[in-house]
Design a protein around this motif. Structure first.
Motif, PDB file in Angstrom:
ATOM      1  N   LEU A 250      -4.204  10.435  -1.330  1.00 17.28           N
ATOM      2  CA  LEU A 250      -5.604  10.001  -1.316  1.00 17.28           C
ATOM      3  C   LEU A 250      -5.857   9.017  -0.187  1.00 17.28           C
ATOM      4  O   LEU A 250      -6.862   9.100   0.529  1.00 17.28           O
ATOM      5  N   LEU A 251      -4.888   8.117  -0.019  1.00 12.24           N
ATOM      6  CA  LEU A 251      -5.012   7.100   1.024  1.00 12.24           C
ATOM      7  C   LEU A 251      -5.094   7.773   2.400  1.00 12.24           C
ATOM      8  O   LEU A 251      -5.957   7.456   3.227  1.00 12.24           O
TER       9      LEU A 251
ATOM     10  N   LEU B  46       0.822  -1.207   0.000  1.00  6.47           N
ATOM     11  CA  LEU B  46       0.000   0.000   0.000  1.00  6.47           C
ATOM     12  C   LEU B  46       0.856   1.257   0.000  1.00  6.47           C
ATOM     13  O   LEU B  46       0.483   2.297  -0.514  1.00  6.47           O
ATOM     14  N   ARG B  47       2.025   1.138   0.664  1.00  3.63           N
ATOM     15  CA  ARG B  47       2.856   2.336   0.805  1.00  3.63           C
ATOM     16  C   ARG B  47       3.570   2.713  -0.487  1.00  3.63           C
ATOM     17  O   ARG B  47       3.797   3.882  -0.752  1.00  3.63           O
TER      18      ARG B  47
ATOM     19  N   ASP C 195      -8.401   9.172   2.905  1.00  7.68           N
ATOM     20  CA  ASP C 195      -9.381   8.138   3.240  1.00  7.68           C
ATOM     21  C   ASP C 195      -9.319   7.813   4.724  1.00  7.68           C
ATOM     22  O   ASP C 195     -10.346   7.777   5.412  1.00  7.68           O
TER      23      ASP C 195
ATOM     24  N   GLN D  19       3.302   3.497  -3.345  1.00  8.77           N
ATOM     25  CA  GLN D  19       2.620   4.153  -4.457  1.00  8.77           C
ATOM     26  C   GLN D  19       3.189   5.545  -4.656  1.00  8.77           C
ATOM     27  O   GLN D  19       3.973   6.023  -3.850  1.00  8.77           O
ATOM     28  N   ASN D  20       2.747   6.165  -5.736  1.00  6.10           N
ATOM     29  CA  ASN D  20       3.275   7.520  -5.937  1.00  6.10           C
ATOM     30  C   ASN D  20       2.610   8.504  -4.957  1.00  6.10           C
ATOM     31  O   ASN D  20       1.639   8.178  -4.275  1.00  6.10           O
TER      32      ASN D  20
ATOM     33  N   GLY E 214       0.722  11.081  -5.128  1.00  3.27           N
ATOM     34  CA  GLY E 214      -0.686  11.437  -5.266  1.00  3.27           C
ATOM     35  C   GLY E 214      -1.597  10.405  -4.631  1.00  3.27           C
ATOM     36  O   GLY E 214      -2.487  10.740  -3.836  1.00  3.27           O
ATOM     37  N   GLU E 215      -1.325   9.148  -4.932  1.00  3.69           N
ATOM     38  CA  GLU E 215      -2.207   8.108  -4.390  1.00  3.69           C
ATOM     39  C   GLU E 215      -2.034   7.959  -2.893  1.00  3.69           C
ATOM     40  O   GLU E 215      -2.987   7.672  -2.167  1.00  3.69           O
ATOM     41  N   LEU E 216      -0.805   8.178  -2.434  1.00  9.37           N
ATOM     42  CA  LEU E 216      -0.554   8.134  -0.991  1.00  9.37           C
ATOM     43  C   LEU E 216      -1.376   9.210  -0.290  1.00  9.37           C
ATOM     44  O   LEU E 216      -1.958   9.000   0.782  1.00  9.37           O
TER      45      LEU E 216
END
Ligand SMILES: Nc1ncnc2c1ncn2[C@@H]1O[C@H](COP(=O)(O)OP(=O)(O)OP(=O)(O)O)[C@@H](O)[C@H]1O
Ligand SMILES: [Mg+2]
Lengths: 288, 462
Positions: B94-95, B84-85, B98, B87-88, B90-92
């Motif tokens: 978003l996470l 999960l970690r 969340d 990622q680039n 941007g997605e981090l």
């Protein structure tokens, strides 16, 4: 007003009426001779009200040519109010009302047909605080002649400005800076500028309301000398708080008290031998 | 809301501190009789204690709250599975969002993936610890401050001077906030404008005659390369402001003269409030008045006399803007005219000047600098006015001197450039900053000159 508290008049006002003057009203309680030879401006039975409040009660007095009349009296007694009646400056105050008659050379100045503009050209006024216009020295003096169309061309106007400044004793001090603002002068110079401005329209009467009260002794002495010279050509009435000044510059003195004209007489006589108790109290300093 | 409770507790502590400080000072000199032995009044010892109790604690709390979220997030993220970690960025991001949203209850927990739920629980646990620690720290700091000042209180302690110094610093801090915010805005506008001027040269911008800021959004779009010549906008702005001033200056000035010099007290008392109401109407109301009433009216009138008037015209916007500015000018001019000393009027009257001569040649003459200053301020308002022109002047960047056509202004273009979906580094968007900079510089100059003039005039009669 409180005429009841006054002492019995020693002499009645109407004792020696001048031939040209209108009669002095019966109810005049003023001590001494209110009439004068060569009377130019004649007030008879003048009352002034500010709204409901009466500031001046039944004042009758003559202002004569070639003579300085000093008006003295405690603060708030109505000296300024009376002076401002004489050229209708009270017209500008909302709620001020004048009754009685004030006659300038046979014409009632409160008559419907009297043009205030002409009246004020004939009866000029100098104020307590010098109030030069926000214009150059030259324009300050030229202003009156301009609005009355007294000069046909620039040369004549220059001449009027020159002589007025000269007669006000200011010419030598300002001749090199006629274009600088009037407000750049010192207080005493400003007051002489205001006098020059007044005599530039060639009035017959000059009214002065404490003209020296904002000035130092030297400037005051200059103005007093000036008043003495101007007497040759004008009828002058001056309000002052300084009894020395009244004694120095005036020939006649009028003492006001709470809106009443108490006593009028030759200045020398008033200061050496006042007839009314209130006058005596005031000039001997027993009154505020 | 534990933070709120903490603040209340701190406030209570400060009140306690006030009381302790005051009592301590009194006790040292043996009660109310001995007050004269104290350097300052007892209340100042109280204030000093309270300030030292509250201020450092508040500072700690502010810093802590500023950092708390970031620190907790990174702790939580570091415990997540590698899959999960890795990622680039941007997605981090978003996470992280969340997780925070679950913690705040914005997203129902049932909808989330199990790893995220675990992380959210972790987050919540850490937050609990942090809140507890914060409360402890803040209260400890408060108590420490209180105890420290109490121990220092002695009759010679200059409590008044210290309190006044602290208050002075607080005031300074507040004014610094204003200065820094302004500075920040100016710098950011300047920075973005510089970026714009990399793409479009300065003289192209200031002297170019064509304005069509549509740039290609995607590489394959054709036909809109963008032209950034701002002269049509400047011209439109000048024209509309000019029309507005043509309406506002005479009407405003004359009404001020009437109110100040001619009107009796009763008239004045009833008309001044009306003018002030005019000043209080929101500009958007003027805007639809211009667009729905004045614009169509002008077009009909134009038709009657055979003139072609656009339904969105510079004239309509200018007229209505002028009406908007009337009360501004009239109240400023009224102030200036009434500030002219009565003695000047008396002087003119005593020379035999009529009322109108006195007003024209003496009163207005004396009030002129102030009135000019007021007009300059009004111009800078007209230039910056947006709502009326957006609604009534149109969007077309016509290069025209005809007030009957639609024109556009600097402010309108800024609005249109920045509304809708935008790419934030295209020249189109950046152009708004450049326009903003121009607007800012012009109004700044106008205001500085105007204030100087007004101030000079005020001094003259004081
Ligand atoms: N504009 C005004 N409105 C109402 N009352 C006024 C006004 N001007 C003067 N008064 C009142 O009229 C009375 C006479 O005032 P005035 O100014 O004539 O006195 P004064 O003798 O000139 O006093 P001072 O020596 O202080 O100048 C005072 O009671 C004053 O309060
Ligand atoms: Mg007076």
């Amino acid at each position: 007003m409180s005429t009841a508290t006054l002492a019995t008049p020693v002499a009645t006002a109407a004792e020696e009426p001048a031939a040209t003057s209108p009669p002095v009203p019966e109810n005049c309680k003023t001590v001494g001779r209110v009439t004068a030879d060569g009377a130019l401006l004649i007030a008879r039975g003048v009352n002034v009200f500010y709204g409901e409040k009466q500031a001046i009660t039944e004042v009758s007095i003559d202002i004569a040519r070639n003579q300085v009349l000093a008006m003295i009296g405690p603060s708030g007694c109505g000296k300024s109010t009376f002076l401002r009646c004489l050229n209708r400056m009270n017209d500008t105050i909302e709620g001020a009302r004048v009754t009685g008659s004030i006659v300038l050379e046979g014409q009632d100045i409160y008559d419907k047909h009297q043009d205030v503009v002409q009246l004020r050209a004939r009866v000029g006024m100098v104020f307590q605080k010098p109030n030069p216009f926000p214009k150059s020295i030259y324009e300050n003096v030229a202003y009156g002649p301009r609005i009355h169309g007294l000069a046909a061309d620039r040369v004549e106007l220059d001449e009027i400005v020159h002589t007025s400044l000269q007669r006000a004793g200011l010419w030598d001090e300002v001749k090199d800076r006629l274009t600088s603002p009037g407000t750049s002068l010192s207080g005493g110079q400003q007051q002489r500028l205001c006098i020059a401005r007044t005599i530039a329209v060639n009035p017959e009467v000059i009214l002065m309301d404490e003209p020296c009260s904002a000035l130092d002794p030297i400037a005051t002495a200059r103005i007093e000398d000036l008043i003495d010279e101007l007497r040759e050509s004008y009828a002058i009435a001056i309000v002052t708080h300084s009894m020395q000044q009244a004694a120095r510059v005036s020939q006649r003195t009028a003492y006001f008290h709470l809106g009443d004209l108490i006593e009028v007489g030759e200045t020398d006589r008033i200061f050496t031998n006042p007839r009314h108790k209130l006058t005596e109290d005031y000039i001997t300093g027993r009154f505020g | 809301m534990p933070h709120f409770a903490l603040l209340v507790a701190l406030a209570a502590l400060a009140v306690l501190g006030y009381w302790v400080g005051k009592q301590r000072s009194l006790q040292l000199v043996g009660g109310g009789r001995g007050i004269r032995k104290l350097h300052s009044l007892p209340a100042y010892y109280g204030f000093l204690t309270a300030l030292w109790c509250a201020l450092p604690a508040l500072l700690i709390m502010a810093v802590w709250l500023l950092l708390q979220d970031t620190i907790i997030s990174s702790l939580v993220l570091s415990k997540l599975p590698v899959a999960l970690r890795g990622q680039n960025a941007g997605e981090l991001g978003l996470l992280t969002n969340d997780i925070r949203n679950i913690v705040l209850g914005n997203i129902p927990a049932a909808a989330a993936r199990p790893e995220v739920l675990v992380a959210a629980q972790d987050y919540r646990r850490l937050q609990g610890i942090a809140d507890l620690a914060l409360s402890g720290l803040v209260l400890a700091a408060g108590l420490a401050g209180l105890a420290w000042v109490r121990s220092r209180i002695n009759p010679a302690l200059r409590a008044r001077n210290s309190v006044e110094r602290i208050i002075e610093l607080l005031l300074l801090g507040c004014s610094m906030i204003a200065v820094f915010v302004t500075l920040g805005i100016v710098l950011s506008v300047l920075y973005e404008s510089l970026r714009f001027f990399h793409a479009v040269s300065l003289d192209q911008f200031l002297l170019g005659l064509q304005w069509s800021p549509q740039t290609a959004l995607r590489a394959d779009q054709v036909g809109s390369s963008g032209a950034f010549g701002a002269v049509p906008l400047f011209l439109g702005t000048v024209m509309i402001s000019g029309i507005a001033m043509l309406v506002a200056v005479p009407v405003g000035l004359f009404s001020a003269i009437y109110l100040a010099e001619y009107a009796n007290r009763k008239f004045r008392a009833s008309v001044k409030p009306v003018l002030e109401i005019l000043a209080g109407i929101p500009t958007v109301v003027y805007g639809f008045f211009a667009a729905l009433t004045v614009g169509p009216f002008l077009r009909h009138t134009g038709e009657l006399v055979g003139l072609k008037v656009a339904s969105e015209s510079a004239l309509a916007a200018g007229l209505v803007m002028g009406i908007m500015i009337i009360p501004f000018i009239s109240s400023l001019a009224d102030d200036m005219i009434t500030a002219v000393p009565q003695s000047l009027r008396d002087g003119a009257y005593a020379l035999g000047a009529t009322r109108s001569e006195t007003i024209r040649q003496v009163v207005l003459r004396a009030a002129l600098p102030g009135i000019v200053g007021g007009v300059l301020l009004a111009i800078s308002r007209a230039i910056g006015e947006t709502m009326i022109v957006v609604m009534a002047a149109g969007l077309a960047a016509n290069m025209t001197a005809n007030p009957l056509e639609a024109v556009t202004t600097v402010t309108v273009q800024i609005v249109t450039l920045l509304t809708g979906d935008q790419e934030f580094d295209s020249p189109k968007t950046l152009a708004a900053f450049a326009l903003g900079l121009v607007l800012f510089v012009v109004t700044l100059i106008l205001n500085v000159v105007a204030l100087k003039v007004v101030r000079k005039y005020r001094e003259q009669y004081e």
